[in-house]
Design a protein around this motif. Structure first.
Motif, PDB file in Angstrom:
ATOM      1  N   VAL A 190     -12.406   9.841  -2.552  1.00 30.89           N
ATOM      2  CA  VAL A 190     -13.584  10.054  -3.403  1.00 30.89           C
ATOM      3  C   VAL A 190     -13.820  11.555  -3.603  1.00 30.89           C
ATOM      4  O   VAL A 190     -14.070  12.015  -4.715  1.00 30.89           O
ATOM      5  CB  VAL A 190     -14.825   9.398  -2.797  1.00 30.89           C
ATOM      6  N   ALA A 191     -13.744  12.309  -2.513  1.00 26.81           N
ATOM      7  CA  ALA A 191     -13.968  13.749  -2.595  1.00 26.81           C
ATOM      8  C   ALA A 191     -12.955  14.416  -3.513  1.00 26.81           C
ATOM      9  O   ALA A 191     -13.293  15.300  -4.315  1.00 26.81           O
ATOM     10  CB  ALA A 191     -13.922  14.360  -1.204  1.00 26.81           C
ATOM     11  N   ALA A 192     -11.700  13.983  -3.424  1.00 21.77           N
ATOM     12  CA  ALA A 192     -10.648  14.578  -4.247  1.00 21.77           C
ATOM     13  C   ALA A 192     -10.831  14.252  -5.727  1.00 21.77           C
ATOM     14  O   ALA A 192     -10.476  15.054  -6.598  1.00 21.77           O
ATOM     15  CB  ALA A 192      -9.279  14.089  -3.772  1.00 21.77           C
ATOM     16  N   CYS A 193     -11.395  13.088  -6.026  1.00 20.72           N
ATOM     17  CA  CYS A 193     -11.658  12.704  -7.421  1.00 20.72           C
ATOM     18  C   CYS A 193     -12.805  13.515  -8.010  1.00 20.72           C
ATOM     19  O   CYS A 193     -12.868  13.750  -9.219  1.00 20.72           O
ATOM     20  CB  CYS A 193     -11.966  11.216  -7.518  1.00 20.72           C
ATOM     21  N   GLY A 194     -13.746  13.935  -7.156  1.00 23.71           N
ATOM     22  CA  GLY A 194     -14.858  14.749  -7.624  1.00 23.71           C
ATOM     23  C   GLY A 194     -16.013  13.974  -8.205  1.00 23.71           C
ATOM     24  O   GLY A 194     -16.958  14.557  -8.731  1.00 23.71           O
ATOM     25  N   HIS A 195     -15.954  12.661  -8.112  1.00 23.08           N
ATOM     26  CA  HIS A 195     -17.046  11.811  -8.598  1.00 23.08           C
ATOM     27  C   HIS A 195     -16.940  10.456  -7.908  1.00 23.08           C
ATOM     28  O   HIS A 195     -15.921  10.160  -7.276  1.00 23.08           O
ATOM     29  CB  HIS A 195     -16.985  11.641 -10.124  1.00 23.08           C
ATOM     30  N   PRO A 196     -17.964   9.619  -7.998  1.00 20.23           N
ATOM     31  CA  PRO A 196     -17.912   8.324  -7.304  1.00 20.23           C
ATOM     32  C   PRO A 196     -16.800   7.425  -7.822  1.00 20.23           C
ATOM     33  O   PRO A 196     -16.298   7.590  -8.940  1.00 20.23           O
ATOM     34  CB  PRO A 196     -19.293   7.708  -7.592  1.00 20.23           C
ATOM     35  N   LEU A 197     -16.446   6.463  -6.986  1.00 24.79           N
ATOM     36  CA  LEU A 197     -15.563   5.388  -7.399  1.00 24.79           C
ATOM     37  C   LEU A 197     -16.361   4.104  -7.503  1.00 24.79           C
ATOM     38  O   LEU A 197     -17.289   3.881  -6.725  1.00 24.79           O
ATOM     39  CB  LEU A 197     -14.425   5.191  -6.385  1.00 24.79           C
ATOM     40  N   ALA A 198     -16.031   3.277  -8.474  1.00 28.59           N
ATOM     41  CA  ALA A 198     -16.567   1.917  -8.526  1.00 28.59           C
ATOM     42  C   ALA A 198     -15.733   1.097  -7.559  1.00 28.59           C
ATOM     43  O   ALA A 198     -14.503   1.093  -7.639  1.00 28.59           O
ATOM     44  CB  ALA A 198     -16.474   1.358  -9.938  1.00 28.59           C
ATOM     45  N   LEU A 199     -16.383   0.436  -6.603  1.00 24.67           N
ATOM     46  CA  LEU A 199     -15.658  -0.222  -5.511  1.00 24.67           C
ATOM     47  C   LEU A 199     -16.135  -1.649  -5.313  1.00 24.67           C
ATOM     48  O   LEU A 199     -17.337  -1.912  -5.246  1.00 24.67           O
ATOM     49  CB  LEU A 199     -15.864   0.567  -4.211  1.00 24.67           C
ATOM     50  N   THR A 200     -15.179  -2.567  -5.211  1.00 25.93           N
ATOM     51  CA  THR A 200     -15.494  -3.962  -4.935  1.00 25.93           C
ATOM     52  C   THR A 200     -14.393  -4.538  -4.049  1.00 25.93           C
ATOM     53  O   THR A 200     -13.366  -3.897  -3.831  1.00 25.93           O
ATOM     54  CB  THR A 200     -15.634  -4.761  -6.245  1.00 25.93           C
ATOM     55  N   SER A 201     -14.601  -5.715  -3.520  1.00 26.31           N
ATOM     56  CA  SER A 201     -13.655  -6.284  -2.564  1.00 26.31           C
ATOM     57  C   SER A 201     -12.347  -6.696  -3.234  1.00 26.31           C
ATOM     58  O   SER A 201     -12.316  -7.105  -4.396  1.00 26.31           O
ATOM     59  CB  SER A 201     -14.274  -7.491  -1.859  1.00 26.31           C
ATOM     60  N   ALA A 202     -11.255  -6.602  -2.476  1.00 27.60           N
ATOM     61  CA  ALA A 202      -9.916  -6.912  -2.982  1.00 27.60           C
ATOM     62  C   ALA A 202      -9.615  -8.396  -2.820  1.00 27.60           C
ATOM     63  O   ALA A 202      -8.846  -8.819  -1.952  1.00 27.60           O
ATOM     64  CB  ALA A 202      -8.871  -6.073  -2.260  1.00 27.60           C
TER      65      ALA A 202
END
Length: 263
Positions: free
Chosen positions: A166-178
């Motif tokens: 997340v830090a490397a992307c520089g913005h949030p990730l949309a996250l849900t279960s796999a």
């Protein structure tokens, strides 16, 4: 020779049917290319950095990445990618009315993406950890994420790779279960093989072991994070009981004296 010609004819015919969408969905599904899998379980720092670089590249181009968390495996897309968010719903077969949480790297990032009035001590007592804090969404979030919903779930998993991602992307990730919606959550990448053809990258961190507060589920837990609505000052509502549920209650009710609202 005749057998070879017949085999080639059958292959061409099957490919034609796939292109014309005349084969059953499951057959067409398995014909897609498989996602690249990177094992980081015993990776050294160089290998971790390479995996991180690859994951950032995939996410930045609108791709979907499977990644471990502190509870279960998840699939993630850039919160700024409308295509990526839409693919999360399609991959899971998830109703679009059902919101998706965002994943952050640090507790200090929460106020940048939500309208959060909670004190820092409370936030640090909950996160990083197996809790999804539902808060009032901030103006900076992509409007295509959970459109029309004034709230957003915030996850900061206690998992170093995913937080670094997340830090490397520089913005949030949309996250849900796999997993496919309404099916069992997954603790190992082998458990969601049916999703691999629809993913761009799978980060294999090994099997996720049970953590603190998961004893009621046995040696391993598939309950995911405990989801708590904290959008009302001085109050909280448990939306879903999950990992570390009792510890979460102790933090909110006993230590910080919030009032529980039961729906």
């Amino acid at each position: 020779m005749r057998k070879q010609l017949l085999r080639r004819s059958i292959v061409r015919y099957v490919r034609l049917l796939v292109r014309e969408n005349q084969l059953p969905e499951k057959r067409a599904f398995t014909s897609r290319r498989m996602a690249k899998i990177i094992n980081i379980k015993d990776a050294d720092q160089v290998q971790l950095d390479q995996a991180l670089e690859k994951a950032v590249s995939v996410l930045s181009s609108g791709g979907v990445v499977a990644t471990p968390t502190d509870t279960i495996y998840g699939i993630a897309a850039s919160v700024n990618s409308a295509e990526g968010i839409q693919r999360l719903y399609a991959i899971k077969g998830r109703r679009e009315q059902k919101p998706i949480a965002i994943c952050l790297s640090e507790v200090e990032d929460i106020r940048s993406w939500t309208k959060c009035s909670l004190n820092s001590d409370l936030l640090h007592d909950l996160l990083p950890g197996p809790v999804t804090a539902v808060l009032e969404r901030g103006a900076g979030l992509n409007s295509r994420l959970n459109p029309g919903n004034p709230l957003v779930g915030v996850r900061i998993p206690a998992h170093s790779f995913t937080r670094r991602l997340v830090a490397a992307c520089g913005h949030p990730l949309a996250l849900t279960s796999a997993n496919i919606s309404n099916t069992t959550s997954t603790l190992a990448v082998e458990e969601f093989q049916e999703l691999w053809p629809h993913l761009d990258l799978v980060i294999d961190g090994g099997r996720i072991a049970a953590g603190e507060g998961q004893e009621e589920e046995g040696p391993e837990s598939r309950s995911g994070s405990t989801v708590v609505n904290l959008s009302q000052p001085g109050k909280f509502t448990v939306i879903r009981k999950g990992s570390s549920y009792q510890q979460t209650l102790a933090v909110l009710r006993d230590k910080h004296s919030l009032t529980e609202v039961v729906n």
